[in-house]
Design a protein around this motif. Sequence first.
Motif, mmCIF file in Angstrom:
data_model
loop_
_atom_site.group_PDB
_atom_site.id
_atom_site.type_symbol
_atom_site.label_atom_id
_atom_site.label_comp_id
_atom_site.label_asym_id
_atom_site.label_seq_id
_atom_site.Cartn_x
_atom_site.Cartn_y
_atom_site.Cartn_z
ATOM 1 N N GLY A 66 0.852 -1.177 0.000
ATOM 2 C CA GLY A 66 0.000 0.000 0.000
ATOM 3 C C GLY A 66 0.887 1.225 0.000
ATOM 4 N N THR A 67 0.436 2.279 -0.652
ATOM 5 C CA THR A 67 1.214 3.512 -0.728
ATOM 6 C C THR A 67 0.257 4.694 -0.831
ATOM 7 N N THR A 68 0.790 5.863 -0.666
ATOM 8 C CA THR A 68 -0.013 7.068 -0.796
ATOM 9 C C THR A 68 -0.083 7.493 -2.258
ATOM 10 N N ASP A 69 -1.143 8.172 -2.633
ATOM 11 C CA ASP A 69 -1.259 8.630 -4.022
ATOM 12 C C ASP A 69 -0.236 9.712 -4.354
ATOM 13 N N LYS A 70 0.452 10.255 -3.352
ATOM 14 C CA LYS A 70 1.453 11.309 -3.582
ATOM 15 C C LYS A 70 2.761 10.777 -4.165
ATOM 16 N N PHE A 71 3.037 9.500 -3.991
ATOM 17 C CA PHE A 71 4.316 8.928 -4.425
ATOM 18 C C PHE A 71 4.241 8.458 -5.879
ATOM 19 N N LYS A 72 4.091 9.404 -6.810
ATOM 20 C CA LYS A 72 3.900 9.081 -8.232
ATOM 21 C C LYS A 72 5.064 8.278 -8.820
ATOM 22 N N ALA A 73 6.278 8.654 -8.491
ATOM 23 C CA ALA A 73 7.431 7.920 -9.020
ATOM 24 C C ALA A 73 7.434 6.485 -8.491
ATOM 25 N N ALA A 74 6.999 6.301 -7.261
ATOM 26 C CA ALA A 74 6.920 4.951 -6.697
ATOM 27 C C ALA A 74 5.908 4.110 -7.459
ATOM 28 N N HIS A 75 4.784 4.703 -7.847
ATOM 29 C CA HIS A 75 3.772 3.963 -8.621
ATOM 30 C C HIS A 75 4.391 3.451 -9.918
ATOM 31 N N ARG A 76 5.113 4.330 -10.615
ATOM 32 C CA ARG A 76 5.755 3.923 -11.873
ATOM 33 C C ARG A 76 6.790 2.822 -11.620
ATOM 34 N N PHE A 77 7.540 2.949 -10.542
ATOM 35 C CA PHE A 77 8.563 1.954 -10.183
ATOM 36 C C PHE A 77 7.924 0.588 -9.949
ATOM 37 N N TYR A 78 6.862 0.540 -9.152
ATOM 38 C CA TYR A 78 6.206 -0.739 -8.876
ATOM 39 C C TYR A 78 5.618 -1.337 -10.153
ATOM 40 N N GLU A 79 4.973 -0.516 -10.953
ATOM 41 C CA GLU A 79 4.358 -1.013 -12.183
ATOM 42 C C GLU A 79 5.420 -1.544 -13.149
ATOM 43 N N LYS A 80 6.547 -0.853 -13.242
ATOM 44 C CA LYS A 80 7.660 -1.307 -14.090
ATOM 45 C C LYS A 80 8.181 -2.668 -13.613
ATOM 46 N N ASN A 81 8.042 -2.941 -12.322
ATOM 47 C CA ASN A 81 8.521 -4.193 -11.738
ATOM 48 C C ASN A 81 7.444 -5.272 -11.663
ATOM 49 N N GLY A 82 6.354 -5.090 -12.402
ATOM 50 C CA GLY A 82 5.351 -6.143 -12.513
ATOM 51 C C GLY A 82 4.260 -6.127 -11.458
ATOM 52 N N TYR A 83 4.186 -5.068 -10.666
ATOM 53 C CA TYR A 83 3.107 -4.952 -9.674
ATOM 54 C C TYR A 83 1.886 -4.358 -10.356
ATOM 55 N N GLU A 84 0.736 -4.965 -10.088
ATOM 56 C CA GLU A 84 -0.515 -4.503 -10.690
ATOM 57 C C GLU A 84 -1.359 -3.819 -9.631
ATOM 58 N N GLU A 85 -1.924 -2.675 -9.990
ATOM 59 C CA GLU A 85 -2.787 -1.973 -9.053
ATOM 60 C C GLU A 85 -4.048 -2.802 -8.799
ATOM 61 N N ILE A 86 -4.432 -2.884 -7.543
ATOM 62 C CA ILE A 86 -5.619 -3.641 -7.156
ATOM 63 C C ILE A 86 -6.517 -2.758 -6.288
ATOM 64 N N ASN A 87 -7.733 -3.192 -6.104
ATOM 65 C CA ASN A 87 -8.656 -2.497 -5.211
ATOM 66 C C ASN A 87 -8.349 -2.856 -3.769
ATOM 67 N N LYS A 88 -8.668 -1.965 -2.892
ATOM 68 C CA LYS A 88 -8.487 -2.200 -1.456
ATOM 69 C C LYS A 88 -9.179 -3.500 -1.033
ATOM 70 N N THR A 89 -10.310 -3.784 -1.657
ATOM 71 C CA THR A 89 -11.083 -4.981 -1.311
ATOM 72 C C THR A 89 -10.381 -6.276 -1.731
ATOM 73 N N ASP A 90 -9.349 -6.181 -2.594
ATOM 74 C CA ASP A 90 -8.609 -7.359 -3.050
ATOM 75 C C ASP A 90 -7.415 -7.704 -2.156
ATOM 76 N N LEU A 91 -7.189 -6.905 -1.117
ATOM 77 C CA LEU A 91 -6.081 -7.170 -0.198
ATOM 78 C C LEU A 91 -6.402 -8.369 0.688
ATOM 79 N N PRO A 92 -5.377 -9.087 1.123
ATOM 80 C CA PRO A 92 -5.616 -10.170 2.083
ATOM 81 C C PRO A 92 -6.200 -9.601 3.385
#
Length: 160
Positions: A116-142
């Motif tokens: 989980g991360t804050t919406d303010k960390f835009k570069a982090a979002h790009r970093f995770y997505e580049k590394n194969g992480y897919e955005e999911i809904n909060k309801t999809d969390l364990p």
Amino acid sequence: MQIKSYEEKYCDQLTKLILGVQQDEFGVAITLDDQPDLMDIPGHYFDGKGHFWVALQDDVVIGTIAVLFLENGHAAIRKLFTDANFRGKEYQTGQKLLDALEAFCAENGKNAIYLGTTDKFKAAHRFYEKNGYEEINKTDLPEDFHILAVDSKFYRKNVN
């Protein structure tokens, strides 16, 4: 640069780094009291609960990352922070930290990593997505994923 397991001697440095990125660089309203794991890293991240690493340059903490083991073969990334002076392709601090965490998860039989991360960390979002992480809904969390008050975006990567 060196990636090492957490040692107590790095506690003050890593706390200063994390709070500096959160509060000063990004203006996130979070304090040390809001992050009790930082006051007892061994109690939160070791003894089969996960792990915590630091990235070091000349024995100075320039990055951090931690993993918490969840139920059902899941894991959660925590505390991925890098010093602004050691970000980007030139240094690959975040990449090396993430690679260490993912290898540790694979060695320990984990099948999915969440964060989980804050919406303010835009570069982090790009970093995770580049590394194969897919955005999911909060309801999809364990169910046992601990959501922090500042978390507003969530990601998952399947491993193994």
